[in-house]
Design a protein around this motif. Structure first.
Motif, PDB file in Angstrom:
ATOM      1  N   ARG A 143      -3.380  -3.616  31.145  1.00 43.91           N
ATOM      2  CA  ARG A 143      -1.915  -3.430  31.853  1.00 43.91           C
ATOM      3  C   ARG A 143      -1.113  -4.569  32.074  1.00 43.91           C
ATOM      4  O   ARG A 143       0.193  -4.709  31.986  1.00 43.91           O
ATOM      5  N   GLU A 144      -1.776  -5.626  32.450  1.00 42.20           N
ATOM      6  CA  GLU A 144      -1.185  -6.923  32.653  1.00 42.20           C
ATOM      7  C   GLU A 144      -0.386  -7.573  31.272  1.00 42.20           C
ATOM      8  O   GLU A 144       0.910  -7.848  31.418  1.00 42.20           O
ATOM      9  N   ALA A 145      -1.366  -7.494  30.429  1.00 40.69           N
ATOM     10  CA  ALA A 145      -0.832  -7.853  29.069  1.00 40.69           C
ATOM     11  C   ALA A 145       0.190  -7.039  28.332  1.00 40.69           C
ATOM     12  O   ALA A 145       1.312  -7.638  27.718  1.00 40.69           O
ATOM     13  N   ILE A 146       0.113  -5.644  28.623  1.00 43.78           N
ATOM     14  CA  ILE A 146       1.155  -5.091  28.210  1.00 43.78           C
ATOM     15  C   ILE A 146       2.456  -5.317  28.875  1.00 43.78           C
ATOM     16  O   ILE A 146       3.649  -5.288  28.247  1.00 43.78           O
ATOM     17  N   GLY A 147       2.696  -5.358  30.025  1.00 40.95           N
ATOM     18  CA  GLY A 147       3.797  -5.818  30.862  1.00 40.95           C
ATOM     19  C   GLY A 147       4.438  -6.946  30.260  1.00 40.95           C
ATOM     20  O   GLY A 147       5.717  -7.231  29.911  1.00 40.95           O
ATOM     21  N   ARG A 148       3.395  -8.248  30.249  1.00 39.26           N
ATOM     22  CA  ARG A 148       4.150  -9.223  29.782  1.00 39.26           C
ATOM     23  C   ARG A 148       4.513  -9.334  28.348  1.00 39.26           C
ATOM     24  O   ARG A 148       5.603  -9.905  28.078  1.00 39.26           O
ATOM     25  N   ARG A 149       3.897  -8.855  27.263  1.00 38.47           N
ATOM     26  CA  ARG A 149       4.231  -8.737  25.986  1.00 38.47           C
ATOM     27  C   ARG A 149       5.388  -7.833  25.902  1.00 38.47           C
ATOM     28  O   ARG A 149       6.371  -8.112  25.116  1.00 38.47           O
ATOM     29  N   ALA A 150       5.750  -6.722  26.577  1.00 42.00           N
ATOM     30  CA  ALA A 150       6.783  -5.895  26.481  1.00 42.00           C
ATOM     31  C   ALA A 150       8.011  -6.472  27.038  1.00 42.00           C
ATOM     32  O   ALA A 150       9.118  -6.582  26.429  1.00 42.00           O
ATOM     33  N   ALA A 151       7.905  -7.507  27.949  1.00 42.33           N
ATOM     34  CA  ALA A 151       8.913  -8.270  28.806  1.00 42.33           C
ATOM     35  C   ALA A 151       9.300  -9.315  27.706  1.00 42.33           C
ATOM     36  O   ALA A 151      10.500  -9.482  27.465  1.00 42.33           O
ATOM     37  N   GLU A 152       8.323 -10.054  27.012  1.00 44.31           N
ATOM     38  CA  GLU A 152       8.719 -10.987  26.168  1.00 44.31           C
ATOM     39  C   GLU A 152       9.516 -10.367  24.844  1.00 44.31           C
ATOM     40  O   GLU A 152      10.286 -11.036  24.408  1.00 44.31           O
ATOM     41  N   GLN A 153       8.906  -9.435  24.455  1.00 47.46           N
ATOM     42  CA  GLN A 153       9.597  -8.539  23.462  1.00 47.46           C
ATOM     43  C   GLN A 153      11.150  -8.074  23.612  1.00 47.46           C
ATOM     44  O   GLN A 153      12.021  -8.307  22.932  1.00 47.46           O
ATOM     45  N   LEU A 154      11.352  -7.865  24.929  1.00 48.46           N
ATOM     46  CA  LEU A 154      12.682  -7.258  25.418  1.00 48.46           C
ATOM     47  C   LEU A 154      13.545  -8.639  25.275  1.00 48.46           C
ATOM     48  O   LEU A 154      14.710  -8.478  25.055  1.00 48.46           O
ATOM     49  N   LEU A 155      12.978  -9.701  25.574  1.00 46.34           N
ATOM     50  CA  LEU A 155      13.859 -10.987  25.791  1.00 46.34           C
ATOM     51  C   LEU A 155      14.306 -11.485  24.380  1.00 46.34           C
ATOM     52  O   LEU A 155      15.656 -11.757  24.388  1.00 46.34           O
ATOM     53  N   THR A 156      13.521 -11.230  23.401  1.00 53.48           N
ATOM     54  CA  THR A 156      13.835 -11.532  22.025  1.00 53.48           C
ATOM     55  C   THR A 156      14.867 -10.592  21.557  1.00 53.48           C
ATOM     56  O   THR A 156      15.881 -10.940  20.761  1.00 53.48           O
ATOM     57  N   LEU A 157      14.933  -9.108  21.925  1.00 55.16           N
ATOM     58  CA  LEU A 157      15.817  -8.348  21.585  1.00 55.16           C
ATOM     59  C   LEU A 157      17.256  -8.338  22.113  1.00 55.16           C
ATOM     60  O   LEU A 157      18.279  -8.326  21.586  1.00 55.16           O
ATOM     61  N   VAL A 208      19.515   6.984  26.294  1.00 54.10           N
ATOM     62  CA  VAL A 208      19.031   5.372  25.672  1.00 54.10           C
ATOM     63  C   VAL A 208      19.716   5.302  24.234  1.00 54.10           C
ATOM     64  O   VAL A 208      20.135   4.108  24.012  1.00 54.10           O
ATOM     65  N   GLU A 209      19.555   6.038  23.207  1.00 53.63           N
ATOM     66  CA  GLU A 209      19.985   5.866  21.972  1.00 53.63           C
ATOM     67  C   GLU A 209      21.475   5.446  22.001  1.00 53.63           C
ATOM     68  O   GLU A 209      22.005   4.431  21.309  1.00 53.63           O
ATOM     69  N   ALA A 210      22.360   6.231  22.675  1.00 54.34           N
ATOM     70  CA  ALA A 210      23.972   6.188  22.613  1.00 54.34           C
ATOM     71  C   ALA A 210      24.248   4.890  23.431  1.00 54.34           C
ATOM     72  O   ALA A 210      25.248   4.272  22.906  1.00 54.34           O
ATOM     73  N   SER A 211      23.348   4.320  24.244  1.00 54.95           N
ATOM     74  CA  SER A 211      23.707   3.050  24.905  1.00 54.95           C
ATOM     75  C   SER A 211      23.734   1.882  24.290  1.00 54.95           C
ATOM     76  O   SER A 211      24.577   0.841  24.538  1.00 54.95           O
ATOM     77  N   ASN A 212      22.913   1.854  23.090  1.00 54.68           N
ATOM     78  CA  ASN A 212      22.739   0.665  22.417  1.00 54.68           C
ATOM     79  C   ASN A 212      22.228  -0.474  23.161  1.00 54.68           C
ATOM     80  O   ASN A 212      22.354  -1.711  22.940  1.00 54.68           O
ATOM     81  N   VAL A 213      21.509  -0.077  24.397  1.00 53.55           N
ATOM     82  CA  VAL A 213      21.126  -1.183  25.041  1.00 53.55           C
ATOM     83  C   VAL A 213      19.476  -1.443  24.554  1.00 53.55           C
ATOM     84  O   VAL A 213      18.649  -0.515  24.231  1.00 53.55           O
ATOM     85  N   PRO A 214      18.933  -2.674  24.199  1.00 53.57           N
ATOM     86  CA  PRO A 214      17.657  -3.031  23.801  1.00 53.57           C
ATOM     87  C   PRO A 214      16.738  -2.365  24.742  1.00 53.57           C
ATOM     88  O   PRO A 214      16.884  -2.287  26.025  1.00 53.57           O
ATOM     89  N   CYS A 215      15.820  -1.701  24.069  1.00 54.25           N
ATOM     90  CA  CYS A 215      14.803  -0.898  24.626  1.00 54.25           C
ATOM     91  C   CYS A 215      13.233  -1.032  24.268  1.00 54.25           C
ATOM     92  O   CYS A 215      13.130  -1.246  23.208  1.00 54.25           O
ATOM     93  N   VAL A 216      12.354  -1.366  25.158  1.00 47.64           N
ATOM     94  CA  VAL A 216      10.997  -1.452  24.841  1.00 47.64           C
ATOM     95  C   VAL A 216      10.270  -0.202  25.504  1.00 47.64           C
ATOM     96  O   VAL A 216      10.145  -0.285  26.609  1.00 47.64           O
ATOM     97  N   TYR A 217       9.346   0.369  24.835  1.00 43.15           N
ATOM     98  CA  TYR A 217       8.598   1.358  25.416  1.00 43.15           C
ATOM     99  C   TYR A 217       6.955   0.918  25.621  1.00 43.15           C
ATOM    100  O   TYR A 217       6.444   0.115  24.712  1.00 43.15           O
ATOM    101  N   MET A 218       6.353   1.008  26.792  1.00 50.80           N
ATOM    102  CA  MET A 218       5.234   0.514  27.263  1.00 50.80           C
ATOM    103  C   MET A 218       4.215   1.534  27.301  1.00 50.80           C
ATOM    104  O   MET A 218       4.346   2.692  27.468  1.00 50.80           O
ATOM    105  N   MET A 219       3.012   1.119  27.224  1.00 46.11           N
ATOM    106  CA  MET A 219       1.802   1.887  27.440  1.00 46.11           C
ATOM    107  C   MET A 219       1.270   2.843  26.445  1.00 46.11           C
ATOM    108  O   MET A 219       0.029   3.588  26.256  1.00 46.11           O
ATOM    109  N   ASP A 220       2.118   3.196  25.164  1.00 45.89           N
ATOM    110  CA  ASP A 220       1.830   4.091  24.233  1.00 45.89           C
ATOM    111  C   ASP A 220       2.246   3.684  22.942  1.00 45.89           C
ATOM    112  O   ASP A 220       2.999   2.712  22.885  1.00 45.89           O
ATOM    113  N   LEU A 221       1.674   4.191  21.684  1.00 46.62           N
ATOM    114  CA  LEU A 221       2.131   3.417  20.794  1.00 46.62           C
ATOM    115  C   LEU A 221       2.679   4.781  19.835  1.00 46.62           C
ATOM    116  O   LEU A 221       2.279   5.782  20.029  1.00 46.62           O
TER     117      LEU A 221
END
Length: 343
Positions: free
Chosen positions: A306-320, A148-161
């Protein structure tokens, strides 16, 4: 009209091309591509023309070819540990609702709580040159982390902090959720409190650690009342483990289950055996699945967004993926204690 082999609008395979779809629909290839990807900036009447043309030509999108042609795919890879758990179904639905209107195709991988299987899925999906990654939690193989790190592909992690890792993540504190469960049961006057967890993924273990922390603060922790099994979480297993615990430790007066399905099984088995809930033993679950509010008695649970996490993670990924940084890389969506009849 005949075409040469060098005509970029045809394929030697004889399969219809995007350019042919565009010609039939009377639009540009770019507009045809956007219409087929579901991008909401394309006029509705044009979308209908393009889809009709694609249907008439039996055109099927080739995502690998599209990625090679543009040096960039329009796919986002989402890896979850289960597709039988409603928790992840709700999250995936929210992700799809955010990404699909922006023209992204969601590639879903189910790694069945296996770190090795997740690594294999990542390796296979990277061949599609995905624009972004949405991964569940932080527990994976070192090879997968390096990939994941070497790919430089934008990544967002879900469910945990993980505020200290410098990663983009959207979730809640599993430790705090477990501790909240302990505090609630203790506030009900319970003295012999047990934790039952299955599957034993990292989040289940962290939930148990938080519960233990709450019990230790009150001087009520007993390691003999911690039941952990790697078996898959299910209603049947919950009933089985509930009976085993009550037979070996009949003085237990409260149980926190790491998942609602386990707690559902306990409530059903208690009803079958005449064990009064919550008079004899309080029962509490985690995730607050829809059925929990309709159990007999109604199940107290930790409600996770769970729904809010999916929505916010996807929105964050769009920004990245747009090449921008997010204002808040670590987003704590919190959780809610749902107190019902079982406690």
């Amino acid at each position: 009209m005949t075409s040469s082999k060098n005509d970029k609008n045809t394929r030697t395979t004889g399969r219809p091309t995007l350019n042919e779809v565009a010609r039939l629909a009377g639009v540009s290839p770019i507009t045809a591509s956007r219409a087929l990807r579901g991008i909401d900036t394309v006029a509705t009447e044009l979308v209908e023309k393009v889809r009709k043309a694609a249907s008439e030509l039996n055109y099927v999108v080739n995502p690998a070819a599209r990625a090679l042609a543009s040096a960039q795919s329009h796919s986002v890879v989402v890896l979850v540990p289960s597709l039988s758990n409603l928790l992840f179904i709700d999250t995936l639905e929210a992700i799809h609702q955010v990404l699909r209107p922006k023209g992204f195709e969601v590639l879903i991988g189910n790694f069945h709580y296996s770190r090795d299987e997740e690594e294999n899925l990542l390796r296979n999906y990277m061949a599609y040159q995905p624009r972004g990654l949405l991964l569940t939690g932080f527990d994976r193989t070192e090879s997968a982390r390096r990939m994941v790190e070497a790919s430089n592909v934008p990544c967002v992690y879900m469910m945990d902090l993980n505020p200290e890792a410098g990663l983009n993540c959207v979730g809640f504190s599993q430790h705090n959720a477990g501790e909240t469960a302990a505090e609630h049961l203790i506030s009900r006057g319970r003295k012999r409190l047990a934790y039952i967890g299955a599957q034993l993924d990292q989040r289940t273990l962290m939930r148990g650690e938080g519960f233990r922390r709450g019990l230790e603060k009150a001087g009520l922790y007993d390691p003999k009342l911690e039941v952990l099994t790697p078996r898959p979480s299910s209603v049947g297993l919950g009933g089985e483990l509930f009976l085993q615990l009550m037979h070996s430790h009949p003085d237990v007066d409260a149980i926190f289950f790491g998942n609602d399905d386990l707690a559902h099984g306990a409530l059903l088995e208690a009803m079958r055996c005449g064990i009064r809930i919550p008079e004899q033993v309080a029962v509490m679950g985690f995730n607050d699945l829809p059925a929990s509010a309709h159990m007999v008695p109604r199940l107290s649970s930790i409600s996770t967004p769970r729904e809010a996490i999916g929505r916010r993670a996807a929105e964050q990924l769009l920004t990245l993926m747009a090449g921008n940084s997010v204002a808040k890389p670590v987003v704590d969506m919190g959780f809610e204690l749902k107190v019902r009849e079982s406690t």
